[in-house]
Write a protein that holds these residues in place. Structure first.
Motif, PDB file in Angstrom:
ATOM      1  N   ALA A  39      15.408 -26.008  43.346  1.00 49.08           N
ATOM      2  CA  ALA A  39      14.823 -27.306  43.881  1.00 49.08           C
ATOM      3  C   ALA A  39      16.004 -27.774  44.480  1.00 49.08           C
ATOM      4  O   ALA A  39      15.473 -28.260  45.853  1.00 49.08           O
ATOM      5  N   THR A  40      17.150 -27.769  44.522  1.00 51.82           N
ATOM      6  CA  THR A  40      18.224 -28.297  45.264  1.00 51.82           C
ATOM      7  C   THR A  40      19.030 -27.368  46.212  1.00 51.82           C
ATOM      8  O   THR A  40      19.625 -27.605  47.090  1.00 51.82           O
ATOM      9  N   ASP A  58      13.029 -37.015  45.220  1.00 56.01           N
ATOM     10  CA  ASP A  58      12.987 -36.242  46.373  1.00 56.01           C
ATOM     11  C   ASP A  58      12.872 -36.559  47.606  1.00 56.01           C
ATOM     12  O   ASP A  58      12.306 -37.220  48.285  1.00 56.01           O
ATOM     13  N   SER A  85      17.204 -34.385  52.551  1.00 51.70           N
ATOM     14  CA  SER A  85      16.358 -33.753  52.313  1.00 51.70           C
ATOM     15  C   SER A  85      16.308 -32.101  51.857  1.00 51.70           C
ATOM     16  O   SER A  85      15.534 -31.763  50.835  1.00 51.70           O
ATOM     17  N   ARG A 103      17.081 -33.002  45.658  1.00 43.41           N
ATOM     18  CA  ARG A 103      15.486 -33.035  45.275  1.00 43.41           C
ATOM     19  C   ARG A 103      15.737 -32.938  43.746  1.00 43.41           C
ATOM     20  O   ARG A 103      15.211 -32.120  43.267  1.00 43.41           O
ATOM     21  N   ARG A 117      14.081 -35.084  41.811  1.00 42.68           N
ATOM     22  CA  ARG A 117      12.713 -35.155  41.142  1.00 42.68           C
ATOM     23  C   ARG A 117      12.282 -33.979  40.744  1.00 42.68           C
ATOM     24  O   ARG A 117      11.889 -33.669  39.591  1.00 42.68           O
ATOM     25  N   SER A 118      11.955 -32.890  41.682  1.00 43.28           N
ATOM     26  CA  SER A 118      11.423 -31.697  41.318  1.00 43.28           C
ATOM     27  C   SER A 118      12.255 -30.813  40.441  1.00 43.28           C
ATOM     28  O   SER A 118      11.878 -30.119  39.468  1.00 43.28           O
TER      29      SER A 118
END
Lengths: 280, 280
Positions: A25-26, A108, A115, A119, A121-122
């Motif tokens: 995700a990150t 996110d 961006s 992230r 949230r994900s």
């Protein structure tokens, strides 16, 4: 989903671990803490995820949160993630404690340069629960979420967006309406851009106004919290829940501040409250 | 005896304070932490003093010790002093974590240059209790003492030398025979000089061998403590207490290490045990 064990230490009749992994995700190595109480060999335990506030890592609540005795008593696995991506490649806002590293705001990000890595949230909604389920003896159908301040905002918004995933949601001194307070306006404006419509899914009060519902909610808020008026605005959550018919137990705790001296005082209460829902 | 309030924070139904004062014992400004549970206006509460280990200040146990809930439950005032004098004027042993600042070993040093400021025995035995009695709602006739590692050594030796002052004595992973282990030989040798006869009043096992007695004793020691064999040697305390007829409950805790993850696990037990003696 490989996991690196940084440490595992016996505490309160269980194991307090710190782990890291390369997050898809990150795009960074992410560190988190997990407490697993002793349990029967084949047991699958419920999970409480705790989201931390500005400037924190996994370690603040691990050291000062006083959750282990209650988690051991109720058979709860406690997960404490970091608050942002980390590393030299991750853009940061130098000397701003309330934006960039340590201040992911559980969004996110959609704006450059944030961006690519920001992230959270994900990470919290999808990647971390799957990772935890793959490596720890958890029952993924029994999850709850809580958090403090920025992490209270995270818990409320993630809980409101995913009522079928989290059986119960609580918070300590949460930011309840980030769209309208300095911390939130700064973070959402830079992570998400100027269009305030895009902020609403990251704003607990806005989510409730837009129809999101939880069966109930537990919040503790200190009356001596320096951030109460300017940043937290608990009364707006009280009003939104009243209007929406959400059974919110929002407790104003006389004389308590914003610190872990406050959080640790009510942590066992929150664990017991979640346990009542998770073990029902 | 003037007291400077550094902070007072509401926690667990009481007040966690941090204070400092100019100490006549050490000749330096000394900082300490006190937790006072809510109480009736005229109440005089019993006190547990906790002595910290190497490298610590008042703040380690204040942040990680998890004592406040138990102290509030039992109506106990909890005092956490520093581990040495501090300040630019105080001689130190640069880059030695186990000697000098943070490593006062609860002795009154007799050798230069340490003897001027390193007078932690007098500070803990005399000055601090009088200061606490003057400024906090304590009953000086109801005092107990505990501590961790070097502070466990401090609690045992101070308790053994003052059985009429401290109603009960406990320790977490104490150094029990400092005269015979590297940490203690270094510290006692430099603070007190080469004459080992002078060390015996700062050595729990030696004090017991020389006739000091306590009615009972509670000790927790982790079996996974890296310092157990070389520095702590719990078995020597077990043997000394058995020979002397001291009712020592020395609990070897399977898998626990030397950290606050261990201390916090058994802190509530120790507070309850002392409370049983103090409130009897």
């Amino acid at each position: 989903m490989k996991l690196k064990t940084i440490s595992e230490t016996r505490s309160h009749g269980g194991t307090q671990g710190v782990y890291s992994h390369l997050s898809s995700a990150t795009g960074t190595e992410m560190t988190f803490a997990v407490f697993v109480p002793d349990h029967a060999p084949d047991a699958k335990l419920p999970v409480v995820t705790y989201l931390s506030g500005l400037t924190c890592t996994h370690s603040n609540v691990m050291e000062k949160g006083e959750y282990r005795a209650a988690c051991a008593e109720h058979g709860i696995i406690f997960v404490a993630p970091d608050t942002s991506p980390r590393g030299d490649d991750v853009p940061d806002a130098a000397e701003e404690y309330d934006f960039g590293k340590g201040a992911g705001f559980y969004v996110d990000a959609t704006c450059d340069p944030w961006s690519k890595h920001y992230r959270m949230r994900s990470y919290i909604e999808s990647e971390l629960p799957a990772l935890i389920a793959a490596h720890f003896p958890v029952d993924p159908l029994r999850q709850s979420i809580t958090g403090h301040s920025m992490g209270g905002h995270g818990a409320l918004t993630i809980g409101l967006r995913n009522p079928d995933v989290f059986r119960s949601v609580s918070a300590f001194s949460p930011i309840v309406a980030p769209s309208d307070v300095p911390w939130g306006e700064k973070a959402l404006g830079r992570y998400l851009g100027k269009d305030r419509a895009a902020w609403r899914e990251y704003d607990a009060v806005a989510l409730i106004e837009d129809g999101a519902r939880l069966p109930e909610l537990l919040v503790d808020q200190g009356t001596a919290d320096n951030f109460l008026e300017d940043q937290l605005q608990t009364r707006r959550l009280i009003e939104a829940c009243a209007t929406a018919g959400i059974a919110a137990d929002i407790r104003m705790q006389e004389g308590y501040d914003h610190s872990y001296f406050f959080i640790s005082t009510f942590m066992a209460d929150h664990i017991a409250w979640h346990a009542g829902r998770l073990n029902a």
